[in-house]
Design an enzyme around this catalytic site. Structure first.
Site, mmCIF file in Angstrom:
data_model
loop_
_atom_site.group_PDB
_atom_site.id
_atom_site.type_symbol
_atom_site.label_atom_id
_atom_site.label_comp_id
_atom_site.label_asym_id
_atom_site.label_seq_id
_atom_site.Cartn_x
_atom_site.Cartn_y
_atom_site.Cartn_z
ATOM 1 N N GLN A 12 14.944 -3.757 3.289
ATOM 2 C CA GLN A 12 13.526 -3.565 2.995
ATOM 3 C C GLN A 12 12.703 -3.439 4.272
ATOM 4 O OE1 GLN A 12 13.300 -6.277 -0.639
ATOM 5 N NE2 GLN A 12 11.180 -5.746 -0.319
ATOM 6 N N SER A 93 20.787 -7.091 4.602
ATOM 7 C CA SER A 93 20.136 -7.630 3.405
ATOM 8 C C SER A 93 20.368 -6.694 2.208
ATOM 9 C CB SER A 93 18.642 -7.852 3.693
ATOM 10 O OG SER A 93 18.011 -8.499 2.616
ATOM 11 N N LEU A 94 19.305 -6.108 1.666
ATOM 12 C CA LEU A 94 19.454 -5.133 0.576
ATOM 13 C C LEU A 94 20.497 -4.066 0.921
ATOM 14 C CD1 LEU A 94 18.508 -3.335 -1.896
ATOM 15 C CD2 LEU A 94 16.953 -2.296 -0.254
ATOM 16 N N ARG A 118 17.361 -7.769 -8.930
ATOM 17 C CA ARG A 118 17.294 -8.656 -7.761
ATOM 18 C C ARG A 118 15.838 -8.769 -7.276
ATOM 19 N NH1 ARG A 118 17.906 -7.641 -1.977
ATOM 20 N NH2 ARG A 118 19.041 -9.295 -0.895
ATOM 21 N N HIS A 202 15.807 -14.816 1.754
ATOM 22 C CA HIS A 202 16.908 -15.463 2.486
ATOM 23 C C HIS A 202 16.651 -16.923 2.863
ATOM 24 C CE1 HIS A 202 18.758 -11.552 2.565
ATOM 25 N NE2 HIS A 202 17.714 -11.053 3.196
ATOM 26 N N GLN A 251 23.695 -14.640 -0.296
ATOM 27 C CA GLN A 251 22.857 -13.842 0.607
ATOM 28 C C GLN A 251 21.373 -13.958 0.250
ATOM 29 O OE1 GLN A 251 21.370 -10.181 0.130
ATOM 30 N NE2 GLN A 251 22.807 -9.073 1.441
#
Length: 312
Positions: A12, A93-94, A118, A202, A251
């Site tokens: 993101q 991440s994503l 998510r 996170h 995660q």
């Protein structure tokens, strides 16, 4: 396959209105990929990325499918144009979900619905305005961790993205993040900037989202990755599917160990990285994470052509 090649997929913050517009005009494969994602989601994702409104594109549950689809469109184009298959994939991440699609673990349709969910769960876990994130520049990791511990005062605040040496992102409850920003400034941070995000990713505040997300992860018929995938939580290649799924859930509330992930790639001989997604955020980080690492981008026709020529 090229043993020195790894594809890395951004998270993101890489979205922008009009992303991939030039490539979309040139290659029908880009638009076809967005149509496939749109059919799964039930709305026109390409129109959203091109025309906005920008506030909607920046909502977590819309941003995540948009970046993932753009990344997979570029991945498909790379392969269609004769690009070499990488020895490894990783995602920030994503971006780990984009990497999983590239590695053949799940389909694009499954992935966009999964990351939409998510995003929804992340937004629901912490009501708007109650969480925060900030980028801390110019301090050692240990000093940032110490500042967060001191600032917590019974609330959540922690270091969540180890992006490059001297660049750490923190997240948690808004007031605790503000205290940690001041603590980092006192400790000599070059900059400590609040980030314009709606969700404190996170950190421990996301654990309830992970608990609810487990059902969505379990509902998918996962395949073993056909390309080794270095995961955020472990900075290592998952040994099996159970480990991979567990680390995907963790995660949500554990840090992104990006520096170590890039070092893992480099240690395995993958020093030619390709950032496969809109923007070029990772290119700036990667070169500071490990010696001898270069990163090409694919986000414009010129960048794509240059990467193809350099890595042919």
């Amino acid at each position: 396959m090229s043993t020195s090649l790894a594809f890395v997929f951004p998270g993101q913050g890489s979205q922008s209105l009009g992303m991939l517009a030039e490539l979309g005009a040139q290659y029908p494969l880009i638009l076809d990929t967005f149509k496939e994602a749109s059919d799964a989601l039930g709305y026109d994702l390409w129109a959203l990325t091109q025309q906005g409104p920008e506030e909607q594109l920046n909502q977590t549950d819309k941003t995540q499918p948009a970046i993932l689809t753009a990344s997979i469109a570029l991945w498909r184009l790379w392969l269609a144009e004769g690009g070499a298959r990488p020895a490894f994939v990783a995602g920030h991440s994503l971006g780990e979900y984009s990497a999983l699609v590239a590695a053949g673990s799940l389909t694009l349709g499954e992935a966009v619905k999964l990351v939409e969910r998510r995003g929804q769960l992340m937004q629901e876990a912490v009501p708007a305005g109650q969480g925060g994130m900030a980028a801390i520049l110019g301090l050692d990791d240990a000093v940032v961790i110490e500042a967060c511990a001191e600032a917590a005062q019974g609330e959540v605040v922690s270091a969540v993205n180890f992006n490059s040496p001297g660049q750490v992102v923190i997240a948690g409850a808004k007031a605790a993040v503000e205290r940690a920003i001041e603590g980092c400034k006192v400790r000599g941070a070059k900059r400590a900037l609040p980030l314009p995000v709606s969700v404190p990713s996170h950190c421990e505040l996301m654990r309830p989202a992970a608990e609810r997300f487990a059902e969505s992860i379990a509902a998918i018929n996962w395949q073993a990755p056909q390309i080794p995938l270095v995961q955020n939580v472990s900075a290592a290649v998952a040994a099996d599917l159970d480990t991979l799924k567990r680390d995907l859930l963790e995660q949500l509330y554990k840090p992104v160990r990006w520096v170590e992930s890039v070092q893992t790639l480099a240690a395995n001989g993958a020093t030619e990285l390709v950032e496969c997604g809109p923007g070029k955020v990772l290119a700036g980080l990667n070169k500071r994470c490990a010696d001898g690492v270069s990163t090409a981008n694919l986000n414009t026709p010129d960048a794509f052509a240059a990467a193809r020529a350099a890595l042919a």
